[in-house]
Design a protein around this motif. Structure first.
Motif, PDB file in Angstrom:
ATOM      1  N   SER A  53      55.249  80.755 -25.059  1.00 50.05           N
ATOM      2  CA  SER A  53      55.637  80.012 -26.258  1.00 50.05           C
ATOM      3  C   SER A  53      57.076  79.514 -26.107  1.00 50.05           C
ATOM      4  O   SER A  53      57.850  80.029 -25.309  1.00 50.05           O
ATOM      5  CB  SER A  53      55.508  80.881 -27.507  1.00 50.05           C
ATOM      6  OG  SER A  53      56.473  81.900 -27.506  1.00 50.05           O
ATOM      7  N   MET A  54      57.385  78.509 -26.884  1.00 49.92           N
ATOM      8  CA  MET A  54      58.728  77.930 -26.817  1.00 49.92           C
ATOM      9  C   MET A  54      59.680  78.737 -27.699  1.00 49.92           C
ATOM     10  O   MET A  54      59.256  79.482 -28.576  1.00 49.92           O
ATOM     11  CB  MET A  54      58.690  76.462 -27.255  1.00 49.92           C
ATOM     12  CG  MET A  54      57.787  75.605 -26.384  1.00 49.92           C
ATOM     13  SD  MET A  54      58.090  75.776 -24.612  1.00 49.92           S
ATOM     14  CE  MET A  54      59.540  74.794 -24.411  1.00 49.92           C
ATOM     15  N   GLY A  55      60.976  78.562 -27.475  1.00 49.36           N
ATOM     16  CA  GLY A  55      61.958  79.384 -28.156  1.00 49.36           C
ATOM     17  C   GLY A  55      62.791  78.665 -29.190  1.00 49.36           C
ATOM     18  O   GLY A  55      63.916  79.068 -29.457  1.00 49.36           O
ATOM     19  N   THR A  56      62.284  77.597 -29.788  1.00 48.34           N
ATOM     20  CA  THR A  56      63.066  76.804 -30.725  1.00 48.34           C
ATOM     21  C   THR A  56      63.516  77.590 -31.948  1.00 48.34           C
ATOM     22  O   THR A  56      64.684  77.654 -32.264  1.00 48.34           O
ATOM     23  CB  THR A  56      62.259  75.577 -31.198  1.00 48.34           C
ATOM     24  OG1 THR A  56      61.927  74.810 -30.060  1.00 48.34           O
ATOM     25  CG2 THR A  56      63.052  74.729 -32.161  1.00 48.34           C
ATOM     26  N   ALA A  57      62.578  78.148 -32.637  1.00 46.20           N
ATOM     27  CA  ALA A  57      62.904  78.849 -33.882  1.00 46.20           C
ATOM     28  C   ALA A  57      62.168  80.174 -33.922  1.00 46.20           C
ATOM     29  O   ALA A  57      61.111  80.325 -33.323  1.00 46.20           O
ATOM     30  CB  ALA A  57      62.502  77.989 -35.078  1.00 46.20           C
ATOM     31  N   SER A  58      62.720  81.108 -34.647  1.00 43.08           N
ATOM     32  CA  SER A  58      62.114  82.426 -34.756  1.00 43.08           C
ATOM     33  C   SER A  58      61.307  82.527 -36.041  1.00 43.08           C
ATOM     34  O   SER A  58      61.863  82.449 -37.138  1.00 43.08           O
ATOM     35  CB  SER A  58      63.198  83.500 -34.748  1.00 43.08           C
ATOM     36  OG  SER A  58      62.661  84.745 -35.118  1.00 43.08           O
ATOM     37  N   ALA A  59      60.003  82.700 -35.903  1.00 43.43           N
ATOM     38  CA  ALA A  59      59.172  82.874 -37.087  1.00 43.43           C
ATOM     39  C   ALA A  59      59.522  84.181 -37.799  1.00 43.43           C
ATOM     40  O   ALA A  59      59.470  84.252 -39.022  1.00 43.43           O
ATOM     41  CB  ALA A  59      57.690  82.848 -36.703  1.00 43.43           C
ATOM     42  N   HIS A  60      59.905  85.208 -37.034  1.00 44.94           N
ATOM     43  CA  HIS A  60      60.303  86.466 -37.656  1.00 44.94           C
ATOM     44  C   HIS A  60      61.481  86.248 -38.604  1.00 44.94           C
ATOM     45  O   HIS A  60      61.487  86.726 -39.739  1.00 44.94           O
ATOM     46  CB  HIS A  60      60.703  87.503 -36.595  1.00 44.94           C
ATOM     47  CG  HIS A  60      59.584  87.902 -35.700  1.00 44.94           C
ATOM     48  ND1 HIS A  60      59.366  87.287 -34.502  1.00 44.94           N
ATOM     49  CD2 HIS A  60      58.632  88.847 -35.834  1.00 44.94           C
ATOM     50  CE1 HIS A  60      58.317  87.851 -33.931  1.00 44.94           C
ATOM     51  NE2 HIS A  60      57.843  88.793 -34.720  1.00 44.94           N
ATOM     52  N   SER A  61      62.460  85.509 -38.153  1.00 42.10           N
ATOM     53  CA  SER A  61      63.640  85.243 -38.985  1.00 42.10           C
ATOM     54  C   SER A  61      63.299  84.377 -40.189  1.00 42.10           C
ATOM     55  O   SER A  61      63.772  84.628 -41.302  1.00 42.10           O
ATOM     56  CB  SER A  61      64.729  84.549 -38.159  1.00 42.10           C
ATOM     57  OG  SER A  61      65.157  85.382 -37.121  1.00 42.10           O
ATOM     58  N   ALA A  62      62.490  83.360 -39.981  1.00 41.54           N
ATOM     59  CA  ALA A  62      62.109  82.471 -41.086  1.00 41.54           C
ATOM     60  C   ALA A  62      61.315  83.231 -42.144  1.00 41.54           C
ATOM     61  O   ALA A  62      61.552  83.058 -43.346  1.00 41.54           O
ATOM     62  CB  ALA A  62      61.296  81.294 -40.557  1.00 41.54           C
ATOM     63  N   ASN A  63      60.387  84.067 -41.705  1.00 40.00           N
ATOM     64  CA  ASN A  63      59.581  84.835 -42.654  1.00 40.00           C
ATOM     65  C   ASN A  63      60.441  85.816 -43.449  1.00 40.00           C
ATOM     66  O   ASN A  63      60.293  85.950 -44.666  1.00 40.00           O
ATOM     67  CB  ASN A  63      58.475  85.587 -41.915  1.00 40.00           C
ATOM     68  CG  ASN A  63      57.499  84.659 -41.233  1.00 40.00           C
ATOM     69  OD1 ASN A  63      57.397  83.488 -41.568  1.00 40.00           O
ATOM     70  ND2 ASN A  63      56.781  85.182 -40.267  1.00 40.00           N
ATOM     71  N   THR A  64      61.334  86.501 -42.750  1.00 39.97           N
ATOM     72  CA  THR A  64      62.213  87.457 -43.420  1.00 39.97           C
ATOM     73  C   THR A  64      63.143  86.749 -44.406  1.00 39.97           C
ATOM     74  O   THR A  64      63.361  87.238 -45.523  1.00 39.97           O
ATOM     75  CB  THR A  64      63.032  88.247 -42.382  1.00 39.97           C
ATOM     76  OG1 THR A  64      62.117  88.894 -41.484  1.00 39.97           O
ATOM     77  CG2 THR A  64      63.914  89.280 -43.038  1.00 39.97           C
ATOM     78  N   ALA A  65      63.679  85.606 -44.013  1.00 40.33           N
ATOM     79  CA  ALA A  65      64.552  84.852 -44.911  1.00 40.33           C
ATOM     80  C   ALA A  65      63.803  84.366 -46.145  1.00 40.33           C
ATOM     81  O   ALA A  65      64.345  84.380 -47.250  1.00 40.33           O
ATOM     82  CB  ALA A  65      65.169  83.671 -44.166  1.00 40.33           C
ATOM     83  N   ALA A  66      62.555  83.948 -45.969  1.00 39.75           N
ATOM     84  CA  ALA A  66      61.758  83.484 -47.111  1.00 39.75           C
ATOM     85  C   ALA A  66      61.528  84.614 -48.109  1.00 39.75           C
ATOM     86  O   ALA A  66      61.678  84.432 -49.319  1.00 39.75           O
ATOM     87  CB  ALA A  66      60.427  82.921 -46.627  1.00 39.75           C
ATOM     88  N   ILE A  67      61.178  85.778 -47.610  1.00 40.65           N
ATOM     89  CA  ILE A  67      60.934  86.918 -48.497  1.00 40.65           C
ATOM     90  C   ILE A  67      62.238  87.387 -49.139  1.00 40.65           C
ATOM     91  O   ILE A  67      62.288  87.666 -50.340  1.00 40.65           O
ATOM     92  CB  ILE A  67      60.244  88.053 -47.729  1.00 40.65           C
ATOM     93  CG1 ILE A  67      58.824  87.613 -47.352  1.00 40.65           C
ATOM     94  CG2 ILE A  67      60.205  89.331 -48.557  1.00 40.65           C
ATOM     95  CD1 ILE A  67      58.113  88.559 -46.427  1.00 40.65           C
ATOM     96  N   ALA A  68      63.315  87.461 -48.364  1.00 40.85           N
ATOM     97  CA  ALA A  68      64.596  87.903 -48.908  1.00 40.85           C
ATOM     98  C   ALA A  68      65.100  86.941 -49.987  1.00 40.85           C
ATOM     99  O   ALA A  68      65.641  87.377 -51.005  1.00 40.85           O
ATOM    100  CB  ALA A  68      65.624  88.037 -47.783  1.00 40.85           C
TER     101      ALA A  68
END
Length: 75
Positions: A53-68
């Protein structure tokens, strides 16, 4: 005091925000592919297997930021 209604709204919005953030991240990965460091640097020590997979953006970070963000707004 935290009301159970506020908590329910925060959890519900977090559950809605999670897949939206994940989908947007996937769109960015597909639209703006960026290689991972081990793909372009020769001297990287890998402690786990290579990923295709490519390394552009982190889904882990995006998901955590959305919930936070959802929790911060409502709680």
């Amino acid at each position: 005091a935290l009301s159970s209604a506020k908590a329910r709204v925060a959890v519900l919005q977090g559950l809605i925000a999670f897949p939206i953030a994940n989908g947007i991240t996937d769109l960015f990965k597909a639209g703006f592919p960026d290689p991972r460091p081990f793909q372009v640097l020769g001297d990287v020590l890998l402690r786990v297997g290579e990923s295709d997979s490519m390394g552009t953006a982190s889904a882990h970070s995006a998901n955590t930021a959305a919930i936070a963000t959802s929790m911060a707004i409502h709680l």
